[in-house]
Scaffold this motif. Structure first.
Motif, short mmCIF file in Angstrom:
data_model
loop_
_atom_site.label_atom_id
_atom_site.label_comp_id
_atom_site.label_asym_id
_atom_site.label_seq_id
_atom_site.Cartn_x
_atom_site.Cartn_y
_atom_site.Cartn_z
N LEU A 30 11.05 -12.69 -2.41
CA LEU A 30 10.74 -14.03 -2.92
C LEU A 30 9.30 -14.40 -2.61
O LEU A 30 8.61 -15.02 -3.44
N GLN A 31 8.83 -14.03 -1.43
CA GLN A 31 7.43 -14.27 -1.06
C GLN A 31 6.49 -13.59 -2.06
O GLN A 31 5.52 -14.18 -2.53
N SER A 75 10.77 -17.60 4.82
CA SER A 75 11.38 -17.06 6.04
C SER A 75 12.89 -17.24 5.99
O SER A 75 13.42 -17.94 5.13
N VAL A 76 13.56 -16.59 6.93
CA VAL A 76 15.02 -16.68 7.04
C VAL A 76 15.37 -17.56 8.23
O VAL A 76 14.76 -17.45 9.30
N ILE A 106 17.22 -19.41 3.17
CA ILE A 106 15.86 -18.96 2.90
C ILE A 106 14.99 -20.21 2.87
O ILE A 106 15.18 -21.09 2.02
N ALA A 107 14.08 -20.32 3.82
CA ALA A 107 13.21 -21.50 3.92
C ALA A 107 11.87 -21.20 3.26
O ALA A 107 11.25 -20.18 3.54
N ILE A 108 11.45 -22.09 2.37
CA ILE A 108 10.16 -21.95 1.69
C ILE A 108 9.28 -23.12 2.12
O ILE A 108 9.57 -24.28 1.79
N SER A 109 8.24 -22.82 2.88
CA SER A 109 7.33 -23.85 3.37
C SER A 109 6.04 -23.81 2.56
O SER A 109 5.51 -22.73 2.29
N LEU A 124 17.12 -22.74 0.70
CA LEU A 124 18.05 -22.21 -0.28
C LEU A 124 19.07 -21.34 0.43
O LEU A 124 18.70 -20.44 1.18
N PRO A 125 20.36 -21.57 0.21
CA PRO A 125 21.37 -20.75 0.88
C PRO A 125 21.43 -19.35 0.28
O PRO A 125 21.18 -19.15 -0.91
#
Length: 309
Positions: A30-31, A75-76, A106-109, A124-125
Motif C-alpha cells: 500500500l505504501q 504501518s500496521v 493498516i494505519a495511513i498517516s 483500515l481493518p
C-alpha cells in the motif's frame, strides 16, 4: 488527508484482489501504491465484494491525499478497544456485518512537508481472505440488503420528501412541499432532460478518461474538483486530474432513468433509478434547481445496493 479514522463500511469488492502473505507486506504494498499514485494498486489490496461506491472512492482517492508535498506513511497496528466500540456502533447503524473478522489495522498517516504542516491518520481493518491479507470492510446483513432491494425508486424518493425540501426564502425545510408541488410527467420534463444530459456527458467523459470534458459536465463542482487550475489559479497536472477523475468516477451515475417527480417554483425533485461507476443500483430522489433558465444538479438522496450476483 481528510479522514481521521475510517472503517469504510460495507465490503469493497472486485472479482480479482491482490493481497499479501503477511500484514507487513500488505502495508508495504500500500505504501508503494501511494508513492506511485496508483489507485488501481490500492484497490487491488482490498477485498471489494459488494462494495458501495463511496468506499471504493475513498480507497481510490487515497493517492490524492498524498499529493501536494504530503508525506504518507503506512504501518500496521493492533485493533484497540476504542476502534472496536466505534466500529460496532457504526455497523449496527448501517445494518452491516463482517464477512471476515478483522485481525488488525493498516494505519495511513499523512504529514504536510512544509513548516508547521498538519497531520492526520486513517485506519483500515485487514484480515486474511482466501489465504492472503487484504483490507476488509463490512457488508450489508441479509435483512438490510433485502430491505433495500424491496424499496422502489418512488418509495425512496417519497421518504426524502417526508423530511421536507429546503426553502431558501424561509431558511428552513418545507415539510408540505410534496403536497403543494406540481406532479411532473414520467420523464421529469425539462428538469429530467437536463439531469439525463449531465449523466450521459459525465459517463462519456469517465469512459474517455477526459478530465476536461468531466469538468464541463460537472458544472461548478466539476470545475472546482477536476478543472485545469486549482482554487488559487495554479495549473493542475493532467495526470493528477486523471487520477481524480478515476476516483470520482466510481461514485458517479453512469446510467440513469427518470421515473417521474415533482416541481415547485425553481426546485424539482426527480424519481430516479440508475447505475453508478462500480455497477451498483441507485434509487431515490434527485434534486434540481432552475437558475437563469438552466436546470442544474442540486444533490441527491438515494439508496444503493449491489446488483444480483
Amino acid at each position: 488527508m481528510r479522514k481521521t479514522c475510517a472503517t469504510l463500511l460495507l465490503a469493497l469488492g472486485a472479482t480479482a484482489c491482490q493481497g499479501a502473505g503477511d500484514p507487513q507486506r500488505l502495508a508495504k504494498a500500500l505504501q508503494d501504491a501511494l508513492a506511485k499514485g496508483d489507485a488501481d494498486a490500492v484497490l487491488a489490496s482490498a477485498d471489494m465484494r459488494g462494495a458501495p461506491a463511496m468506499a471504493v472512492f475513498m480507497l481510490a482517492d487515497l493517492p490524492s491525499d498524498c499529493d501536494d508535498g504530503a508525506v504518507c506513511t503506512v504501518s500496521v497496528k493492533p485493533l484497540d478497544a476504542e476502534w472496536k466500540a466505534d466500529n460496532e456502533k457504526q455497523m449496527l447503524e448501517q445494518g452491516a456485518e463482517w464477512g471476515v473478522t478483522p485481525e488488525g489495522l493498516i494505519a495511513i498517516s499523512a504529514k504536510d512537508a512544509g513548516e508547521g504542516g498538519g497531520s492526520s491518520e486513517m485506519s483500515l481493518p485487514y484480515a486474511k481472505v482466501d489465504g492472503q491479507y487484504r483490507i476488509v470492510i463490512g457488508r450489508y446483513t441479509a435483512a438490510r440488503l433485502a430491505e433495500l432491494k424491496a424499496t422502489t425508486p418512488q418509495a425512496a424518493a417519497l421518504k426524502t420528501l417526508e423530511g421536507g425540501i429546503y426553502d431558501s426564502a424561509a431558511g428552513e425545510r418545507d415539510t408540505t412541499w410534496a403536497t403543494t408541488a406540481e406532479v411532473l410527467p414520467a420523464d421529469g420534463g425539462e428538469a429530467g432532460a437536463a439531469f439525463l444530459a449531465k449523466v450521459q456527458a459525465m459517463a462519456a467523459a469517465i469512459k474517455a478518461k477526459d478530465p476536461d470534458a468531466a469538468a464541463i459536465a460537472g458544472g461548478d463542482w466539476g470545475a472546482a474538483v477536476l478543472g485545469a487550475t486549482d482554487y488559487a489559479g495554479k495549473p493542475v497536472p493532467l495526470d493528477v486530474r486523471k487520477r481524480k477523475l478515476r476516483a470520482q468516477g466510481t461514485r458517479m451515475l453512469v446510467d440513469a432513468r427518470v421515473l417521474g417527480g415533482w416541481r415547485k417554483g425553481a426546485t424539482a425533485v426527480l424519481v430516479i433509478e440508475g447505475t453508478n461507476g462500480v455497477g451498483n443500483i441507485v434509487r431515490g430522489a434527485q434534486l434540481m434547481e432552475l437558475a437563469d433558465g438552466t436546470w442544474t444538479d442540486a444533490g441527491k438522496d438515494v439508496i444503493e445496493f449491489p446488483p444480483p450476483a
